[in-house]
Motif scaffolding. Sequence first.
Motif, PDB file in Angstrom:
ATOM      1  N   ASP A   9     -24.302   6.989 -14.490  1.00 57.45           N
ATOM      2  CA  ASP A   9     -24.501   8.149 -13.627  1.00 57.45           C
ATOM      3  C   ASP A   9     -23.242   9.036 -13.701  1.00 57.45           C
ATOM      4  N   GLY A  10     -23.429  10.312 -14.063  1.00 57.39           N
ATOM      5  CA  GLY A  10     -22.258  11.174 -14.187  1.00 57.39           C
ATOM      6  C   GLY A  10     -21.411  10.784 -15.381  1.00 57.39           C
ATOM      7  N   GLY A  11     -21.955   9.941 -16.254  1.00 55.50           N
ATOM      8  CA  GLY A  11     -21.177   9.420 -17.379  1.00 55.50           C
ATOM      9  C   GLY A  11     -21.039  10.398 -18.524  1.00 55.50           C
ATOM     10  N   GLU A  12     -20.582   9.868 -19.647  1.00 51.27           N
ATOM     11  CA  GLU A  12     -20.151  10.715 -20.757  1.00 51.27           C
ATOM     12  C   GLU A  12     -21.257  11.645 -21.286  1.00 51.27           C
ATOM     13  N   ALA A  13     -22.449  11.086 -21.535  1.00 54.10           N
ATOM     14  CA  ALA A  13     -23.509  11.921 -22.128  1.00 54.10           C
ATOM     15  C   ALA A  13     -23.932  13.026 -21.168  1.00 54.10           C
ATOM     16  N   ILE A  14     -24.031  12.694 -19.874  1.00 51.18           N
ATOM     17  CA  ILE A  14     -24.428  13.705 -18.886  1.00 51.18           C
ATOM     18  C   ILE A  14     -23.322  14.753 -18.781  1.00 51.18           C
ATOM     19  N   ALA A  15     -22.072  14.304 -18.755  1.00 53.12           N
ATOM     20  CA  ALA A  15     -20.942  15.244 -18.671  1.00 53.12           C
ATOM     21  C   ALA A  15     -20.928  16.172 -19.894  1.00 53.12           C
ATOM     22  N   ALA A  20     -21.844  21.557 -21.983  1.00 54.28           N
ATOM     23  CA  ALA A  20     -22.386  22.439 -23.027  1.00 54.28           C
ATOM     24  C   ALA A  20     -23.200  23.579 -22.433  1.00 54.28           C
ATOM     25  N   ILE A  21     -23.880  23.330 -21.318  1.00 49.87           N
ATOM     26  CA  ILE A  21     -24.794  24.377 -20.830  1.00 49.87           C
ATOM     27  C   ILE A  21     -24.341  25.082 -19.550  1.00 49.87           C
ATOM     28  N   PRO A  43     -28.510   4.153 -15.264  1.00 45.13           N
ATOM     29  CA  PRO A  43     -28.166   4.181 -16.697  1.00 45.13           C
ATOM     30  C   PRO A  43     -28.363   5.530 -17.379  1.00 45.13           C
ATOM     31  N   TYR A  44     -29.303   6.358 -16.947  1.00 41.15           N
ATOM     32  CA  TYR A  44     -29.487   7.614 -17.683  1.00 41.15           C
ATOM     33  C   TYR A  44     -29.762   8.832 -16.810  1.00 41.15           C
ATOM     34  N   ARG A  45     -29.786   8.681 -15.477  1.00 42.55           N
ATOM     35  CA  ARG A  45     -29.991   9.863 -14.625  1.00 42.55           C
ATOM     36  C   ARG A  45     -28.694  10.217 -13.915  1.00 42.55           C
TER      37      ARG A  45
END
Length: 377
Positions: A9-15, A20-21, A43-45
């Motif tokens: 949550d709030g991790g690297e991919a989300i950051a 980027a946007i 894990p992914y939201r």
Amino acid sequence: MQPEPITNDGGEAIAQREDAILAPYAMRSAQSAGRVHLETPHPYRGCFQRDRDRIVHCSAFRRLSDKTQVFTGKLSDYHRTRLTHTLEVASIARSIGRALRLNEDLIESLALLHDIGHPPYGHAGEDVLNECLGDEGFFCHNSQALRIVEKLERRYPEMPGLNLSQEILDGQAYRVSKTFKDKAPLLESQVVDVADSIAYNSHDADDAMEFGLLDLDDLLELPLWREADRRVRSKFKNLHPSALRGALIHELIDWQVGDVLTTTMERLEQGNFQSVADVQAAGVLVKPSDPLAKQQAELKKYLYKNVYRHKEVIAERELTQGSLREMFYTFMKASPEKLPEKFAEVTKEEGHARAVVDYLSGMTDRFALQTYADLHL
Ligand code: MG
């Protein structure tokens, strides 16, 4: 294309995606102040995406489908309910937020939450519940939304409420007080406020015309409608009255959103803001141009006088208020066990009047009518 790695949550991919946007002054998931009760990251939201999902899945949100916006279900099935109004606000707010490159998950959460505290029968219900509480406190739909998500909803065995992110609670708290000291609300919160006004000004007028409480010629006395009419007629000739009404509502929303976007973008460019802290120090930035704000205020005043205080609306208001008032005093006299078990704790901690108001305010219009009939008052 490689699938995105699973992260926290709030991790690297989300950051990375948000960097980027989003604009530099948009709120990021990783910047969130977090939740009152610590939770394992998803894990992914991201956190605001989780908030949005929690709101959509809670029972108070579902009940909005049968709560009055301005007109009760007795009158027709054309008009907005509290749920469709909420979805219209979310739609307008997301459009504005995306164009400004703000955090759409946060915007959507705030929009979906904003009216969740409404009792049955709209503002008529709100006013009478506030009156019933008397010296015991006050009732207002904006603060009730906070009670619901912090205390009354029971979805998780380990904690009360929905345990939403602090930014969602702060955004809703701003709706209660409408004031701030040094830090303005987040831009995402400001967007929802503006979208709410655009949605209800346009749609309440549309619904009132459907019921025959207003006609188009009346509305064309107002500069805001005259300008929308001029714009529509420059695009279409000889529209049938019903098509003209639809085109006018579309034009009104599109034009107001365009005005808010243009003027807000100008303010953001002039300020050269580089962070959330920068924009919060600069006061309210998401707002219409001065001429549009003046026209919106005129429409609001007009709707108040000619729709919200229309004799048919007032007659319905008095009926529904009478039934809620009677139910309040009946439940006050009855033993606390007459309320569903979850309110026993409220009675113990905050008094029975607050528990009765929590119970009544959570009802849909239909359930309130049924309960009133069952009580044989
Ligand atoms: Mg609203």
